[in-house]
Enzyme design. Structure first.
Site, mmCIF file in Angstrom:
data_model
loop_
_atom_site.group_PDB
_atom_site.id
_atom_site.type_symbol
_atom_site.label_atom_id
_atom_site.label_comp_id
_atom_site.label_asym_id
_atom_site.label_seq_id
_atom_site.Cartn_x
_atom_site.Cartn_y
_atom_site.Cartn_z
ATOM 1 N N HIS A 240 0.860 -1.189 0.000
ATOM 2 C CA HIS A 240 0.000 0.000 0.000
ATOM 3 C C HIS A 240 0.897 1.240 0.000
ATOM 4 O O HIS A 240 1.849 1.312 0.778
ATOM 5 C CB HIS A 240 -0.863 -0.029 1.267
ATOM 6 C CG HIS A 240 -1.928 1.007 1.304
ATOM 7 N ND1 HIS A 240 -1.665 2.331 1.592
ATOM 8 C CD2 HIS A 240 -3.252 0.926 1.081
ATOM 9 C CE1 HIS A 240 -2.800 3.012 1.556
ATOM 10 N NE2 HIS A 240 -3.779 2.188 1.241
ATOM 11 N N CYS A 278 -3.576 2.438 -4.479
ATOM 12 C CA CYS A 278 -4.473 3.293 -3.705
ATOM 13 C C CYS A 278 -4.407 4.675 -4.339
ATOM 14 O O CYS A 278 -3.501 5.468 -4.047
ATOM 15 C CB CYS A 278 -4.082 3.338 -2.230
ATOM 16 S SG CYS A 278 -5.187 4.436 -1.315
ATOM 17 N N HIS A 305 -7.603 0.520 -4.610
ATOM 18 C CA HIS A 305 -8.420 1.304 -3.676
ATOM 19 C C HIS A 305 -8.951 2.498 -4.461
ATOM 20 O O HIS A 305 -8.180 3.362 -4.881
ATOM 21 C CB HIS A 305 -7.583 1.805 -2.503
ATOM 22 C CG HIS A 305 -7.216 0.732 -1.519
ATOM 23 N ND1 HIS A 305 -6.509 0.983 -0.368
ATOM 24 C CD2 HIS A 305 -7.503 -0.596 -1.504
ATOM 25 C CE1 HIS A 305 -6.357 -0.148 0.308
ATOM 26 N NE2 HIS A 305 -6.940 -1.118 -0.364
ATOM 27 N N ASP A 346 -13.101 3.402 -0.100
ATOM 28 C CA ASP A 346 -12.994 3.774 1.315
ATOM 29 C C ASP A 346 -13.004 5.287 1.450
ATOM 30 O O ASP A 346 -13.175 6.004 0.460
ATOM 31 C CB ASP A 346 -11.773 3.142 1.997
ATOM 32 C CG ASP A 346 -10.430 3.639 1.474
ATOM 33 O OD1 ASP A 346 -10.411 4.446 0.536
ATOM 34 O OD2 ASP A 346 -9.395 3.202 2.010
ATOM 35 N N HIS A 347 -12.874 5.734 2.701
ATOM 36 C CA HIS A 347 -12.824 7.164 3.015
ATOM 37 C C HIS A 347 -13.966 7.954 2.370
ATOM 38 O O HIS A 347 -13.778 9.073 1.897
ATOM 39 C CB HIS A 347 -11.465 7.752 2.614
ATOM 40 C CG HIS A 347 -10.314 7.096 3.316
ATOM 41 N ND1 HIS A 347 -9.052 7.598 3.296
ATOM 42 C CD2 HIS A 347 -10.251 5.968 4.067
ATOM 43 C CE1 HIS A 347 -8.247 6.796 4.001
ATOM 44 N NE2 HIS A 347 -8.964 5.802 4.476
ATOM 45 N N TYR A 363 -14.600 4.443 7.315
ATOM 46 C CA TYR A 363 -15.299 3.238 6.844
ATOM 47 C C TYR A 363 -16.792 3.272 7.194
ATOM 48 O O TYR A 363 -17.327 2.358 7.822
ATOM 49 C CB TYR A 363 -14.591 1.986 7.395
ATOM 50 C CG TYR A 363 -13.224 1.846 6.773
ATOM 51 C CD1 TYR A 363 -13.052 1.147 5.586
ATOM 52 C CD2 TYR A 363 -12.124 2.488 7.322
ATOM 53 C CE1 TYR A 363 -11.811 1.073 4.973
ATOM 54 C CE2 TYR A 363 -10.872 2.418 6.711
ATOM 55 C CZ TYR A 363 -10.731 1.708 5.538
ATOM 56 O OH TYR A 363 -9.510 1.639 4.922
HETATM 57 C C1 DNO Z 1 -6.592 3.264 5.612
HETATM 58 C C2 DNO Z 1 -6.003 2.123 4.899
HETATM 59 C C3 DNO Z 1 -4.634 1.713 5.392
HETATM 60 C C4 DNO Z 1 -4.266 0.361 4.781
HETATM 61 C C5 DNO Z 1 -2.934 -0.176 5.224
HETATM 62 C C6 DNO Z 1 -2.575 -1.405 4.439
HETATM 63 O O1 DNO Z 1 -7.727 3.581 5.435
HETATM 64 O O2 DNO Z 1 -6.009 2.325 3.548
HETATM 65 O O3 DNO Z 1 -4.629 1.618 6.768
HETATM 66 O O4 DNO Z 1 -5.208 -0.582 5.124
HETATM 67 O O5 DNO Z 1 -1.938 0.766 5.108
HETATM 68 O O6 DNO Z 1 -1.505 -2.059 5.040
#
Ligand code: DNO
Length: 387
Positions: A240, A278, A305, A346-347, A363
């Site tokens: 990530h 991401c 992501h 997400d977010h 989340y």
């Molecule tokens: C936050 C996430 C991160 C992710 C980690 C993966 O929302 O995208 O915490 O899960 O960095 O290891």
């Protein structure tokens, strides 16, 4: 892409039955109850897998199999911890769970200063305020020479904050930056820690004097050690990116930009060494052209992501809409070039009562459901273009 959802295990208020109703196809989860560094036994992996499959879903991605701090800074016990990691990977491989997301960020995983920043429409979202972060660094942590890491305009904003900051404000910053955003991702600080700042300072000290090159060497060492197991079991590792993608708190960060991605892919040139694309984390750095990076690295991406940030002129950043044209571009790239790759959102905002539910930061249920609907719509439109 495969529509997946990050679910935090049987205790998650958002149940698998709910997820089936909103078009989720695959689950992204971790064995959150196993402490960082311990082996994931085959029995525990299979128990989780069976639970998910009993709800007519599949376990598509592990996020995360956490990399212990000692592996990152090269501590005395790193080889023992890498052996545990390899055993966990082997057990995942035996069970048929073959996409594993992890990160190589020292001490602090993702960083935000505000978790419920109000939007004009009545929803709220995550926010990174550079001056508040600087305040945390310079005034709460009290890191030596921290001021040197910030530009004059940020220091000026920070000073204004300092003039009016009270104890509740300081507590809120600590809570947001190192507690509420970290505990649930198996980070270093949990809600039960009584002295989070002291613990955090001790962790920072482990990296004193460490350069980006040192951290790169440790990442290479780790990847070289685990690649044979990944090859044997067909496991795709996907790192990530750092969020935000730059050095913070005096810590080295090494997954921040095009050159960094190219470096780790070439350092260990194995098809099982890949990226979690991401888009959100990469976009929090104004230096990154995210749609171009998606095109360049689609082939080495094993997990997507789908979200995107907007960087403001003062260096703050906030989450943008899942219909932002840059995200549409990214989705188009992956839908065309990697049609089956797992993708999650997400977010997304807190909306329609999400804020009363105590969900993990970033989340929400309604917000993510709307975001998944948006991204699904983009995918459908892209597939029409293909015809
Ligand atoms: C936050 C996430 C991160 C992710 C980690 C993966 O929302 O995208 O915490 O899960 O960095 O290891």
């Amino acid at each position: 892409m495969e529509k997946t959802w990050r679910w935090f295990g049987p205790g998650d208020k958002i149940t698998l039955d709910m997820l089936r109703q909103i078009g989720v196809e695959g689950i992204v989860t971790s064995l959150h109850h196993i402490p960082n560094g311990e082996v994931w036994s085959l029995a525990e992996v299979e128990k989780m897998k069976a639970f998910i499959e009993n709800h007519d879903l599949r376990w598509s991605v592990v996020e995360s199999l956490p990399v212990s701090e000692s592996i990152k800074y090269g501590g005395a016990d790193r080889d023992a911890l890498i052996e545990n990691y390899k055993t966990s990977l082997e057990n995942l491989g035996r069970a048929g769970v073959k996409t594993v997301c992890y990160n190589f960020m020292p001490v602090l995983d993702w960083a935000r200063t505000e978790l419920e920043y109000p939007n004009a429409d009545g929803t709220s979202n995550l926010y990174f305020n550079k001056a508040e972060f600087a305040y945390f660094d310079c005034h709460i942590l009290g890191r030596k020479n921290a001021e040197k890491d910030y530009d004059d305009a940020t220091l000026e904003r920070m000073q204004k904050l300092a003039d009016s900051m009270d104890e509740a404000g300081r507590r809120r910053l600590v809570d947001n930056i190192i507690v509420k955003t970290q505990g649930f991702v198996n980070g270093n600080i949990s809600e039960n820690d009584l002295k989070p700042v002291e613990k955090f300072r001790e962790l920072l000290a482990l990296y004193e004097g460490m350069t980006r090159d040192d951290l790169r060497a440790n990442m290479k060492y780790f990847l070289e050690a685990i690649m044979p197991v990944c090859g044997r079991w067909g496991i795709n590792m996907c790192v990530h990116p750092d969020d935000p993608p730059r050095q913070i708190l005096g810590l080295p960060r090494i997954v921040t930009c095009d050159e960094d991605i190219e470096w780790f892919l070439n350092a260990v040139p194995d098809e099982h060494n890949g990226l979690t694309f991401c888009a959100g984390s990469l976009s929090a750095g104004a230096h990154n052209d995210v749609p171009a990076l998606a095109r360049k690295y689609a082939r080495r991406t094993h997990f997507v992501h789908a979200r995107i940030c907007e960087v403001l002129p003062d260096g703050d950043f906030r989450e943008s809409s899942h219909l932002d044209p840059r995200l549409i571009d990214v989705v188009r790239t992956f839908e065309r070039e990697r049609p089956g790759v797992p993708m999650r959102v997400d977010h997304a905002p807190l909306m329609l009562g999400d804020d009363k539910m105590g969900y993990n930061a970033g989340y929400s249920f309604h917000g993510r459901m709307l975001a998944l609907g948006m991204v699904s719509g983009i995918m459908a439109a892209v597939n029409t273009e293909k015809l």
